[in-house]
Design a protein around this motif. Structure first.
Motif, short mmCIF file in Angstrom:
data_model
loop_
_atom_site.label_atom_id
_atom_site.label_comp_id
_atom_site.label_asym_id
_atom_site.label_seq_id
_atom_site.Cartn_x
_atom_site.Cartn_y
_atom_site.Cartn_z
N ARG A 12 0.83 -1.21 0.00
CA ARG A 12 0.00 0.00 0.00
C ARG A 12 0.86 1.26 0.00
O ARG A 12 1.93 1.29 0.58
CB ARG A 12 -0.92 0.02 1.21
N ASN A 13 0.35 2.26 -0.64
CA ASN A 13 0.99 3.57 -0.65
C ASN A 13 0.75 4.19 0.73
O ASN A 13 -0.38 4.35 1.15
CB ASN A 13 0.37 4.43 -1.75
N GLU A 15 0.92 7.18 1.75
CA GLU A 15 0.26 8.49 1.71
C GLU A 15 -1.25 8.36 1.47
O GLU A 15 -2.04 9.04 2.12
CB GLU A 15 0.87 9.36 0.62
N THR A 16 -1.63 7.50 0.53
CA THR A 16 -3.05 7.38 0.18
C THR A 16 -3.73 6.18 0.83
O THR A 16 -4.94 6.15 0.95
CB THR A 16 -3.22 7.26 -1.35
N LYS A 18 -3.95 3.32 -0.53
CA LYS A 18 -4.42 2.45 -1.60
C LYS A 18 -3.33 1.48 -2.02
O LYS A 18 -2.14 1.77 -1.87
CB LYS A 18 -4.85 3.28 -2.81
N TYR A 20 -0.78 -0.45 -4.39
CA TYR A 20 -0.03 -0.08 -5.59
C TYR A 20 -0.45 -0.90 -6.80
O TYR A 20 -0.51 -0.40 -7.90
CB TYR A 20 1.47 -0.32 -5.38
#
Length: 124
Positions: A12-13, A15-16, A18, A20
């Motif tokens: 997962r990113n 920052e977001t 979500k 990858y």
């Protein structure tokens, strides 16, 4: 019917939050991610599509072996036997839902030829 194996990554990113997916920076590494399979099944009686999906394989050969087993099960009924194709597709849909192991090919062939239920289990 279409079917394939593919590799996925669940990183997962930060920052977001979500996933990858294919854009993961580590995805080019050979051992990063897990393999999965997807096989299109015959449509339901009302015409809606259904698929068989399973993941968590550590190698492409393991995923391909199970995809071959699924295709062998789908090949059991005759091409013009729509009822048999629907019964086998229902069995595979139930197996995917329950996350159960794939059924034995010979036992499924025997049940299909004798008109027995493919999804029920005999208890004593």
């Amino acid at each position: 019917m279409k079917g394939s194996t593919f590799r996925r990554c669940a990183c997962r990113n930060p920052e977001t939050g979500k996933q990858y997916g294919q854009a993961c920076p580590k995805f080019r590494q050979k051992r990063h991610g897990l393999w999965a399979l997807r096989q299109e099944l015959p449509p339901r009686e009302d015409g809606t599509r259904r698929t068989f999906r399973r993941g968590g394989y550590t190698s492409a050969t393991d995923a391909q072996d199970d995809l071959d087993k699924v295709r062998a099960l789908l090949g059991l009924p005759e091409p013009d036997d729509d009822e048999g194709r629907r019964r086998v597709a229902g069995l595979l849909e139930q197996v995917a839902k329950d996350r159960a192991p794939l059924p034995d090919l010979e036992e499924t062939r025997r049940k299909l030829n004798h008109g027995q239920s493919l999804t029920s289990r005999m208890t004593v």
